[in-house]
Motif scaffolding. Structure first.
Motif, short mmCIF file in Angstrom:
data_model
loop_
_atom_site.label_atom_id
_atom_site.label_comp_id
_atom_site.label_asym_id
_atom_site.label_seq_id
_atom_site.Cartn_x
_atom_site.Cartn_y
_atom_site.Cartn_z
N TRP A 21 0.91 -1.16 0.14
CA TRP A 21 -0.11 0.14 -0.12
C TRP A 21 0.85 1.14 0.14
CZ3 TRP A 21 0.70 3.72 3.53
CH2 TRP A 21 1.11 3.55 5.01
N LYS A 22 2.08 1.05 0.45
CA LYS A 22 2.89 2.19 0.67
C LYS A 22 3.34 2.64 -0.78
CE LYS A 22 4.87 3.81 4.44
NZ LYS A 22 5.54 4.07 5.70
N VAL A 23 3.98 1.43 -1.39
CA VAL A 23 4.70 1.49 -2.56
C VAL A 23 3.56 2.17 -3.70
CG1 VAL A 23 5.52 0.25 -4.68
CG2 VAL A 23 5.98 -0.39 -2.44
N ASP A 24 2.27 1.76 -3.54
CA ASP A 24 1.10 2.28 -4.48
C ASP A 24 0.90 3.67 -4.13
OD1 ASP A 24 0.65 -0.25 -5.64
OD2 ASP A 24 -0.94 -0.95 -4.19
N ARG A 25 0.89 4.11 -2.90
CA ARG A 25 0.61 5.43 -2.47
C ARG A 25 1.85 6.40 -2.92
NH1 ARG A 25 -2.60 9.56 -2.17
NH2 ARG A 25 -2.24 10.96 -0.19
N ALA A 26 3.19 5.79 -2.68
CA ALA A 26 4.25 6.66 -3.21
C ALA A 26 4.13 7.03 -4.69
CB ALA A 26 5.50 5.98 -2.81
N ARG A 27 3.72 5.72 -5.63
CA ARG A 27 3.79 6.12 -7.07
C ARG A 27 2.70 6.83 -7.34
NH1 ARG A 27 6.34 2.05 -9.97
NH2 ARG A 27 4.65 2.02 -11.48
#
Length: 348
Positions: A94-100
């Protein structure tokens, strides 16, 4: 045991409770009184340093003792982790998705800052996400109160007093007011969690409005992060490092020791052990998939975040800049991994 003896024991027990409660109350009162005396001494010291009397009074009038800050400082958790257990928690999907998503949303600003400071945007976003969950968790402590409390507590008085006077300088320069200067229990501030001395050294006015607002102004937040990395030697032509595999019978003394006794000792160990990728290749070091290392003329040092049985990385010069930000293999590894996840597959 007769009734008289039992009554005596009960009386003694109750008496000890009363005395204990009175002692605890007295101890609390003395602590509060001691804090007030300490603040009075700080007021005088601030005046001697040349801060205006009205400014000093304004900043100390509502200063309060934060017992939670003392407790947090004394009882920082010592959790047994490995990088394999740490990374999934620090860099979840979820953090990767949010970062992207945020990378795309802020890309025009990030590109402008990247061109100015020569720092890849993905590293700025990774630091932002790992420090404060993209600005959502900055801490709600009044920074002056937190720093005053920790200076009064005494174990690291010189350090926290230095941070306190730096916070005064920030307030005097008008970048933030006392009520909105919020941060962590240790005094780390804003979306990038700069300590006050780091703010003075690295914070910049990213949009030209005359203030360095790392709490609310995204241009200032990103530009300050990029300026920090640039000043610490960042090179946007290379990445942070790569996971590698070692040959059998490898000489582990070639790696930087896990514990070196502080940043200066760590940098000294780096300087004594860094080699070119060609030299590491000759020693049998390979990419994690077993293929040859890149044929580029750069130097790297070998680091083990855990032990000889755990992951091993060739750390490039940018790794040093991240270790200056936070002297933690786990933190730097998480920044690196999140930045890689932002980059791959390529963002369209």
């Amino acid at each position: 045991m007769n009734k008289r003896q039992l009554f005596g024991l009960i009386t003694a027990f109750v008496g000890s409770l009363v005395i204990g409660q009175a002692y605890s109350a007295q101890k609390k009162e003395l602590s509060e009184q001691g804090f007030e005396r300490y603040v009075s001494a700080l007021r005088q010291e601030a005046l001697e340093k040349g801060y205006p009397a009205e400014f000093v009074e304004q900043n100390f009038t509502r200063v309060t003792f934060h017992q939670r800050a003392v407790k947090a400082d004394r009882n920082q958790p010592e959790v047994v982790e490995t990088l394999d257990t740490y990374l999934p928690k620090r860099v979840p999907k979820w953090k990767v998705d949010r970062a992207r998503d945020l990378y795309k949303q802020h890309f025009p600003l990030l590109r402008k800052i990247a061109e100015q400071y020569n720092v890849q945007p993905r590293f700025i976003v990774a630091l932002w996400g790992l420090e404060t969950n993209f600005g959502k968790i900055m801490g709600n402590y009044n920074v002056v109160s937190a720093l005053t409390t920790l200076a009064y507590e005494g174990r690291r008085e010189a350090f926290f007093k230095k941070q306190l006077w730096a916070a005064f300088d920030i307030l005097q320069q008008g970048h933030i007011d006392i009520d909105n200067m919020k941060g962590s229990w240790a005094g780390a501030m804003g979306q990038n969690q700069f300590m006050p001395t780091s703010f003075l050294a690295y914070a910049v006015d990213g949009d030209g409005d005359g203030k360095k607002d790392i709490w609310n102004n995204q241009a200032d937040v990103f530009a300050s992060m990029a300026n920090y990395l640039q000043q610490e030697g960042w090179d946007d032509e290379i990445t942070w490092g790569r996971q590698v595999k070692l040959p059998a019978e490898f000489d582990f003394s070639l790696a930087i020791p896990k514990r070196t006794g502080g940043r200066k000792s760590w940098l000294k160990a780096w300087g004594e052990r860094e080699k070119t990728l060609a030299q590491w290749q000759a020693l049998g070091v390979r990419r994690a998939d077993g293929t040859d290392l890149p044929k580029v003329d750069i130097k790297a040092a070998l680091v083990f975040p855990d032990d000889e049985k755990g992951r091993v990385y060739l750390a490039y010069e940018n790794y040093k800049a991240l270790m200056h930000w936070n002297l933690s293999y786990y933190f730097v590894s998480s920044v690196g991994h999140l930045s890689d996840r932002i980059k791959f597959p390529p963002i369209k």
